[in-house]
Motif scaffolding. Structure first.
Motif, PDB file in Angstrom:
ATOM      1  N   ILE A   1      40.081  33.702  35.760  1.00 37.55           N
ATOM      2  CA  ILE A   1      41.496  33.337  35.598  1.00 37.55           C
ATOM      3  C   ILE A   1      41.993  32.557  36.805  1.00 37.55           C
ATOM      4  N   ARG A   2      41.553  32.926  37.997  1.00 34.87           N
ATOM      5  CA  ARG A   2      41.977  32.172  39.189  1.00 34.87           C
ATOM      6  C   ARG A   2      41.463  30.737  39.143  1.00 34.87           C
ATOM      7  N   ALA A   3      40.265  30.527  38.602  1.00 33.59           N
ATOM      8  CA  ALA A   3      39.733  29.168  38.490  1.00 33.59           C
ATOM      9  C   ALA A   3      40.593  28.327  37.550  1.00 33.59           C
TER      10      ALA A   3
ATOM     11  N   ASN B   1      45.184  24.156  37.055  1.00 32.18           N
ATOM     12  CA  ASN B   1      46.432  23.825  36.357  1.00 32.18           C
ATOM     13  C   ASN B   1      47.538  24.724  36.894  1.00 32.18           C
ATOM     14  N   PRO B   2      48.057  24.413  38.086  1.00 35.72           N
ATOM     15  CA  PRO B   2      49.001  25.314  38.761  1.00 35.72           C
ATOM     16  C   PRO B   2      50.320  25.540  38.026  1.00 35.72           C
ATOM     17  N   ALA B   3      50.739  24.604  37.194  1.00 36.64           N
ATOM     18  CA  ALA B   3      52.039  24.733  36.521  1.00 36.64           C
ATOM     19  C   ALA B   3      51.871  24.508  35.021  1.00 36.64           C
ATOM     20  N   PRO B   4      51.259  25.445  34.310  1.00 34.05           N
ATOM     21  CA  PRO B   4      51.023  25.253  32.875  1.00 34.05           C
ATOM     22  C   PRO B   4      52.321  25.290  32.079  1.00 34.05           C
TER      23      PRO B   4
ATOM     24  N   ILE C   1      45.096  29.783  26.476  1.00 29.98           N
ATOM     25  CA  ILE C   1      45.221  29.074  25.208  1.00 29.98           C
ATOM     26  C   ILE C   1      44.837  27.605  25.366  1.00 29.98           C
ATOM     27  N   LEU C   2      45.221  26.996  26.483  1.00 31.97           N
ATOM     28  CA  LEU C   2      44.851  25.602  26.702  1.00 31.97           C
ATOM     29  C   LEU C   2      43.347  25.465  26.895  1.00 31.97           C
TER      30      LEU C   2
END
Length: 238
Positions: free
Chosen positions: A34-36, A41-44, A204-205
């Motif tokens: 999850i961290r990767a 994508n810091p601001a999904p 989801i992305l």
């Protein structure tokens, strides 16, 4: 008021050959996975277009078994004519149907949205409630839809498990489970707390664009080092 039709959930395993379930990731692996995704994508952002909690709720109801792109095309005109519960209820199922005929299950969805808007006026003064039980009592709203609204509209650490996340949780070993609720509960337990709110968007992305149903594009995966999927694909020609 007659009971609106229930929209059946999509098949959780998709139409393609179901991949072998990976062994469960260790806790450190799950956090690393999850961290990767977070670092990449810091601001999904959600791909459904909405203006406020009401339009978000309607968009999510309409998105069942339909792409976000198709929903956005339909709601562009629907929300111009009916931007709130009062105008949506006044529009009625037939009026709503004019805007959404190209969506899957459009007849059931039109009836559900009209009934949903009426119940919001009757029970909640036209506002979208912040309580899960009240949300799930609305026509066309199940646990997944309620979780999306609680997460996106109200900032809660809710994990909405759709087809993509269910597949990803099992395929990678991140959160294996036989039901969406089992996968949801496992993800909530295994996700770093500070990342939980955005984890739904990352997953989801990732499931939509990288860890695809028919053939995962593992060569694009920023979390590949943490994944336990036994049939990783090294490139487009594999």
């Amino acid at each position: 008021m007659s009971r609106p039709p229930r929209i059946p959930p999509p098949p959780l395993h998709g139409t393609a050959r179901q991949p072998r379930r990976a062994r469960r990731m260790a806790a450190a692996q799950a956090a690393g996975f999850i961290r990767a995704l977070a670092e990449a994508n810091p601001a999904p952002q959600p791909e459904l277009e909405y203006r406020d909690p009401f339009t978000l709720l309607v968009a999510v109801v309409l998105s069942a078994q339909t792409t976000d792109i198709a929903v956005n095309k339909a709601t562009a005109t629907l929300f111009e004519e009916a931007p709130d519960a009062a105008s949506m209820a006044a529009l009625g199922a037939e009026g709503i149907a004019r805007h959404i005929r190209r969506l899957g299950l459009w007849q059931a969805k039109a009836k559900n949205v009209a009934a949903l808007a009426s119940l919001l006026l009757e029970r909640h003064g036209g506002e979208v409630p912040r309580e899960r039980e009240a949300l799930e009592a609305l026509p066309g709203v199940g646990r997944k839809t309620a979780n999306v609204v609680l997460n996106v509209a109200f900032g809660e650490n809710a994990m909405a498990v759709d087809t993509h996340i269910f597949r990803l949780g099992n395929r990678t070993g991140l959160a294996p489970g036989d039901t969406p609720r089992a996968v949801e509960d496992a993800l909530v337990k295994r996700c770093p707390p500070e990342l939980l709110r955005d984890a739904h968007h990352w997953l989801i992305l990732h499931g939509r664009y990288v860890c695809k149903a028919r053939r995962p594009e593992c060569w694009h995966c920023v979390a590949r080092a943490f994944c336990n999927y036994p049939d990783k694909v090294s490139g487009p020609s594999d």
